[in-house]
Design an enzyme around this catalytic site. Sequence first.
Site, mmCIF file in Angstrom:
data_model
loop_
_atom_site.group_PDB
_atom_site.id
_atom_site.type_symbol
_atom_site.label_atom_id
_atom_site.label_comp_id
_atom_site.label_asym_id
_atom_site.label_seq_id
_atom_site.Cartn_x
_atom_site.Cartn_y
_atom_site.Cartn_z
ATOM 1 N N HIS A 184 0.816 -1.218 0.000
ATOM 2 C CA HIS A 184 0.000 0.000 0.000
ATOM 3 C C HIS A 184 0.832 1.242 0.000
ATOM 4 C CE1 HIS A 184 -3.817 -1.481 2.158
ATOM 5 N NE2 HIS A 184 -3.554 -2.101 1.041
ATOM 6 N N ARG A 229 -4.657 1.002 -12.338
ATOM 7 C CA ARG A 229 -4.651 -0.212 -11.504
ATOM 8 C C ARG A 229 -5.851 -0.165 -10.563
ATOM 9 N NH1 ARG A 229 1.371 0.711 -11.674
ATOM 10 N NH2 ARG A 229 2.317 -1.251 -12.295
ATOM 11 N N ARG A 234 -7.869 -1.339 -15.769
ATOM 12 C CA ARG A 234 -7.522 -2.760 -15.676
ATOM 13 C C ARG A 234 -8.412 -3.421 -14.641
ATOM 14 N NH1 ARG A 234 -1.570 -4.609 -13.970
ATOM 15 N NH2 ARG A 234 -2.228 -3.902 -11.910
ATOM 16 N N GLU A 254 1.927 -10.643 -19.969
ATOM 17 C CA GLU A 254 2.904 -10.622 -18.879
ATOM 18 C C GLU A 254 3.300 -12.028 -18.447
ATOM 19 O OE1 GLU A 254 1.245 -8.198 -15.735
ATOM 20 O OE2 GLU A 254 -0.763 -8.964 -16.036
ATOM 21 N N ASN A 263 6.867 -5.837 -15.995
ATOM 22 C CA ASN A 263 7.306 -6.191 -14.633
ATOM 23 C C ASN A 263 7.121 -7.679 -14.405
ATOM 24 O OD1 ASN A 263 7.429 -3.440 -14.442
ATOM 25 N ND2 ASN A 263 5.590 -3.238 -13.189
ATOM 26 N N ASP A 264 5.926 -8.155 -14.712
ATOM 27 C CA ASP A 264 5.682 -9.582 -14.538
ATOM 28 C C ASP A 264 6.345 -10.401 -15.631
ATOM 29 O OD1 ASP A 264 4.226 -10.081 -12.154
ATOM 30 O OD2 ASP A 264 2.591 -8.912 -13.004
ATOM 31 N N ARG A 305 10.070 -10.725 -8.481
ATOM 32 C CA ARG A 305 10.340 -9.291 -8.620
ATOM 33 C C ARG A 305 10.532 -8.562 -7.300
ATOM 34 N NH1 ARG A 305 4.474 -7.369 -11.187
ATOM 35 N NH2 ARG A 305 4.691 -5.379 -10.154
ATOM 36 N N CYS A 318 3.363 -1.166 -20.473
ATOM 37 C CA CYS A 318 2.966 -0.375 -19.306
ATOM 38 C C CYS A 318 3.715 -0.761 -18.037
ATOM 39 C CB CYS A 318 1.460 -0.480 -19.076
ATOM 40 S SG CYS A 318 0.916 -2.138 -18.697
HETATM 41 C C1 PEP Z 1 3.401 -5.365 -15.033
HETATM 42 O O1 PEP Z 1 3.386 -6.500 -14.581
HETATM 43 O O2 PEP Z 1 4.308 -4.924 -15.783
HETATM 44 C C2 PEP Z 1 2.331 -4.412 -14.700
HETATM 45 C C3 PEP Z 1 2.253 -3.225 -15.281
HETATM 46 O O3 PEP Z 1 1.447 -4.791 -13.759
HETATM 47 P P1 PEP Z 1 1.721 -4.751 -12.181
HETATM 48 O O4 PEP Z 1 3.058 -4.071 -11.960
HETATM 49 O O5 PEP Z 1 0.596 -4.010 -11.582
HETATM 50 O O6 PEP Z 1 1.753 -6.205 -11.842
HETATM 51 MG MG MG Z 2 1.579 -7.310 -13.706
#
Ligand code: PEP
Ligand code: MG
Length: 754
Positions: free
Chosen positions: A362, A469, A505, A603, A626-627, A637, A674
């Site tokens: 958070h 998000r 999303r 992802e 990111n994922d 991560r 993104c």
């Molecule tokens: C990602 O996974 O790149 C992404 C944008 O989603 P989050 O970081 O919210 O998992």
């Molecule tokens: Mg993600």
Amino acid sequence: MLDILRRIVQDINATRNLSEALNLIVVEVKAAIHTDVCSVYMTDHTRGEHVLMATDGLRPGAIGKVRLKFEQGLTGLAASRAEPVNVDNAPAHPAFRYIAATGEAPFHGFIGVPIVRRRKVLGVLVAQQREQRKYTTDEESFLVTLAAQLAGCITQAEIRQALGRLDDDALSGTLFLEGVASARGVALGEAVVVFPATALDRVPDKDIENADAEASRFRQAVAAELAELQRLSERMRLLLSAGDRALFDAYALLLSSDSLVNGTLERIYAGNWAPGALRATVLEYANIFAEMDDPYLRERAADILDLGQRLLDRLQEEQIVNRPYPDSTILMGNEISVSQLLDVPQEKIKGLVSVRGTSTSHVALLARGLGIPAVFGVSNLPPGRLNGREVAVDGYTMRVCIQPNPALRQEYLKLIHEEAELSRGLQHLRDLPAETLDGHRLDLYANSGLFADIAAARSSGVQGVGLYRSELHFFLRDRFPTEEEQTTIYTRVLRIMDPHPVVLRTLDIGGDKPLPYFPIAEQNPFLGWRGIRISLDQPDLFKSQLRAMLRAGTAYANLSILFPMISTVSELSDALGLLHCAKTELQEEGVPVQMPPIGIMVEVPSAVWQIDKLIRMVDFASIGSNDLTQYLLAVDRNNDRVAKLYDSLHPVVLAATRHVIEQSRAAGRPISVCGEMAGDPAAALLLLAMGVDSLSMNLGSLLKIKWMTRSVRYDEAQALLTEVIDLDTASAVRERANVFLDQQGLSGLLRVGK
Ligand code: PEP
Ligand code: MG
């Protein structure tokens, strides 16, 4: 053996400094394996030596004096091979070297076990026996296990020691600590440490003499808490919707009701001190609520406990209700709560450091939304020792610098100044397009999730929100928001950005983002129940979210919907099925809904390799780098142990990304990125070269990426991509891309990357 091991580790943790810890180890290990000598050598990497730091069995005068050059003797051999050396007759071994300074007649039995942490040899644990002795496999594995534990303890002890040195001489040293996640930016300020409160249910009873005084102490706490709730609710107005702020109103209501307050006062007048009386009353009421049949009322038990805890904190800290925060406050703690963060006046909070927390906790989301540099997951941080010290927070390198020396301090101030200058200098790009020197256009969007950051996005002139998000609103509540509440939230988001597009999303919880009121206990959460998988298994929740989104879309035409974590074709068709079902239902109810553009997040590796099929089922795709990076490289991560392996510039991630972009373009569908990659100049440059249509990123990176785009030629970026995609490693790619950026006069951006 396991018990002995556990005891030794416990004993070490109780020591005050490193030498005390090492002395204890040698004595305890010597006794545990009945050997003549146990010693610890610590590795001095600057001098290339292993130094005898503690011994039980050798001449004490040798401590600090015996210095073995790297690779010297059997000890050096254990270190250089980074594996145990166990020989029954040491003098007969070719690597053996007699060291007179230890005062030893040659020992025969020898075992040396390297102490290694994160691939670095920190030292060697050695046991010796006068007679010939081959240490048993059990003894060897005991020492190996102990050495592994020791590595962690040594690091901790070194930190404690370094802090001790800082205490002795304010400017003698500087300590760096590393975290696993961050909010970007650099800050310098004074540490203000916040502690977790004593748990309410642990408060004892205590007799009092003056009930009137105690009652008035309690009344003051209640009044102060009411005022505070009012203040928090006001401050949250900018960040949260009225629905989200309802929690504060509920607390205020509970406080104004007689039962909680009077119940406590009665107990005070019966002779108990205020914290004890409060505990008894709160637990009594919480139990009554917990037993109720109505699930909504049952959940209020948690609110009562929470409120009780807040009152208790206040009673315990009543003298510092209006804590004077320094002008440059760096908030520190084991775990920082959202309300602790919001308690610091906005103009005074400069940075945040916390032992726990990941990039999606958070408080991390909030810090990013508010543009506060932060480092999370600093597992070695001893907050208790840091209050009032000067601290630098570097969200780019995920490092915290305790008490920077004058040179470092200057360096941090320079960085802060440069950052501010760079942002100011880029303001003139606000209304210009992100277009390369040879006319290739890129759309730049902002990532968002709160009202505060979406309002900031709107006023900074972005082209839209590429990733909203939606789960953030779910996190900031104490239960699932209703369809009505969600409709209000989404409508407000669409209205703020109208006519610019907003990609909402659907709920992406699970993994490292469990909801407090929807706990998911799993062995392997990243490979478990998360994202669209939860939504499909809870069609009730999913449909109410889809209905809310569609309803918001009837008022404004800028809505798109994005599904996270799609890993199979059937998941996508199920999600689309539920979406159509929600639409039909609404139409039957007379709501004039239109189907908005629908997209998927790419992802997961399976989505990369089925993108040709998936993309034809929807209108657009967005790569969640990111994922995708974590799944392609098999690197969690949020795990600091493997953080060095996590890099979205890995050639495999680039190849997968390029494949998705090419396939989407071939299918005539817009494709975007993104994840954090989009805001990293080197990565954004390569994504541009791959032909991505748009990038969506934190607002703070947007003008920097626009500057980058406007400073390069598309054809040259493409040539660079062809060159780097065949390189072997992420660091080689980054190095080459950074040279390119430097050549374009963009060296000011280089810090922004990894
Ligand atoms: C990602 O996974 O790149 C992404 C944008 O989603 P989050 O970081 O919210 O998992
Ligand atoms: Mg993600």
